[in-house]
Design an enzyme around this catalytic site. Structure first.
Site, PDB file in Angstrom:
ATOM      1  N   CYS A  64     -28.436 -13.202  12.918  1.00 34.13           N
ATOM      2  CA  CYS A  64     -27.413 -14.007  13.583  1.00 34.13           C
ATOM      3  C   CYS A  64     -27.698 -14.158  15.075  1.00 34.13           C
ATOM      4  O   CYS A  64     -27.313 -15.154  15.692  1.00 34.13           O
ATOM      5  CB  CYS A  64     -26.026 -13.414  13.360  1.00 34.13           C
ATOM      6  SG  CYS A  64     -25.882 -11.655  13.753  1.00 34.13           S
TER       7      CYS A  64
ATOM      8  N   ASN B  64     -20.895 -20.967  14.904  1.00 35.03           N
ATOM      9  CA  ASN B  64     -21.067 -19.744  14.123  1.00 35.03           C
ATOM     10  C   ASN B  64     -21.971 -20.019  12.922  1.00 35.03           C
ATOM     11  O   ASN B  64     -21.742 -20.955  12.154  1.00 35.03           O
ATOM     12  CB  ASN B  64     -19.697 -19.256  13.651  1.00 35.03           C
ATOM     13  CG  ASN B  64     -19.741 -17.822  13.162  1.00 35.03           C
ATOM     14  OD1 ASN B  64     -20.768 -17.312  12.749  1.00 35.03           O
ATOM     15  ND2 ASN B  64     -18.591 -17.149  13.199  1.00 35.03           N
TER      16      ASN B  64
ATOM     17  N   HIS C 261     -22.253  -8.913  14.530  1.00 37.06           N
ATOM     18  CA  HIS C 261     -22.421 -10.362  14.420  1.00 37.06           C
ATOM     19  C   HIS C 261     -22.464 -11.025  15.792  1.00 37.06           C
ATOM     20  O   HIS C 261     -21.785 -10.595  16.727  1.00 37.06           O
ATOM     21  CB  HIS C 261     -21.277 -10.957  13.593  1.00 37.06           C
ATOM     22  CG  HIS C 261     -21.479 -12.402  13.228  1.00 37.06           C
ATOM     23  ND1 HIS C 261     -22.580 -12.835  12.532  1.00 37.06           N
ATOM     24  CD2 HIS C 261     -20.734 -13.513  13.476  1.00 37.06           C
ATOM     25  CE1 HIS C 261     -22.495 -14.149  12.344  1.00 37.06           C
ATOM     26  NE2 HIS C 261     -21.396 -14.577  12.927  1.00 37.06           N
TER      27      HIS C 261
END
Length: 367
Positions: free
Chosen positions: A18, A128, A113
């Site tokens: 991520c 995202n 994250h």
């Protein structure tokens, strides 16, 4: 290429990259990969070992975790390599009482994250990598409330200041992870979603979803998925025997398909009706749209087909296309979306509602 009408977005799969997706979506192009960030992490580790006087075998990296998650120091160093870019916490004194809507971008980090928020052509986007339907529009009015919500959910938020590099959108081989979407497409998805009562912007990672599922299961409770999450895997259907075909009709030996697709129910002796259906589908797919949902099909024989569907297309449209394409060798089949790990059985569902967007791959599997 008119970059003003395009948004670059990276989608996260079952990796822990991520941090890579976050920084590339922020910069609007595939500027870095996991090797680049790992190299930066190793250099930071080396500097810290020298500073602390520790030997390598006694040192545990604080810059990259075993699962591949990178630290804020790594992302900050990566941004510095592009020139005049640096980060500041939104909680720092210099940013207190500032109008954050005048900034250009943010990166947000929880323990597990990373995701980015970026203003592109005066429109804010939540980029995202776990978004189900791609970039999410954030209104100027809602930006401060969204940032507060992100913070209240345990994230640290950093302003990315300085001169951003130009978008790097040329020669991108779009795939399940790297996508270039038009602002028109994103706006159409947004307009559809805001009408739903449970509409909300996504701030989570798939890792957090799995954690909540595990917690519920440990308590013997049923986990209820939300509109924001990736689709759960459906149980595989029992494999049917190979269908036989006779004459101009379609003979399926009284098999019952797992899919509620009406053309699978054509009477095998009614060749005339089947011909009418195929003529109708030929007209339907005779011309491709200039813009829409580009769907990539992988056929049972290994061939690939591509077609551009309208933004309001349904699962039935996908079945219609493959039914027509396989007219010379009729078959029963089921469509599978591997990125969502989803079997497409309900033909009434709209593609956007189940997370199928442009450049999604669909596998055609014989039943």
């Amino acid at each position: 290429m008119n970059y003003q009408q395009l948004v670059y977005w990276e989608k996260q799969g079952y990796d822990q990259l991520c941090g890579v997706h976050c920084i590339n979506s922020l910069l609007q192009g595939p500027y870095f990969n996991e090797v680049d960030l790992a190299t930066i992490a190793q250099e930071l580790d080396r500097q810290e070992i020298e500073l602390l006087g520790k030997t390598g075998h006694r040192y545990r990296s604080q810059n990259v975790a075993e699962d591949g998650n990178f630290s804020i120091q790594v992302l900050a160093e990566a941004l510095k390599k592009l020139g005049d870019l640096y980060i500041e916490s939104v909680d720092s004194k210099i940013n207190q009482n500032q109008d954050l809507s005048q900034e250009s971008g943010f990166i947000c980090n929880s323990q597990a994250h990373w995701f980015s928020i970026r203003k592109i052509e005066n429109v804010w986007y939540n980029l995202n990598s776990t978004n189900k339907r791609g970039p999410e529009i954030i209104s100027d009015f809602y930006l401060s409330a969204f940032l507060l919500s992100v913070k209240e959910n345990g994230y640290q938020i950093f302003v990315v200041k300085g001169v951003y590099p130009p978008p790097q959108l040329d020669n991108i081989d779009q795939n399940d992870r790297q996508k270039v979407l038009t602002t028109q497409f994103i706006k159409q998805v947004h307009d559809r979603r805001v009408k739903k009562k449970n509409y909300k912007l996504n701030i989570g990672g798939s890792d957090e979803v799995e954690m909540e599922k595990a917690l519920k299961q440990s308590k013997g409770e049923k986990y209820e998925s939300t509109d924001e999450e990736f689709e759960d895997v459906q149980q595989p259907q029992k494999k049917q025997s190979t269908p036989k075909f006779q004459g101009q009709g379609v003979q399926f030996q009284n098999q019952k398909s797992a899919v509620n697709y009406p053309n699978f129910n054509i009477d095998p002796l009614d060749a005339e009706y089947r011909s009418i259906i195929l003529m109708t589908l030929e007209q339907k797919f005779s011309m491709q749209l200039e813009e829409g949902l580009v769907i990539l099909f992988q056929l049972p024989g290994g061939q690939n087909k591509q077609y551009t569907f309208s933004y309001d297309a349904t699962v039935e449209d996908l079945y219609d296309f493959i039914f027509f394409e396989s007219r010379q060798q009729p078959m029963r089949f089921i469509l599978i979306c591997p990125i969502q790990k989803l079997q497409l059985q309900d033909v009434s569902q709209q593609l956007l509602d189940i997370g199928i967007d442009t450049m999604t791959q669909i596998i055609v599997k014989k039943e």
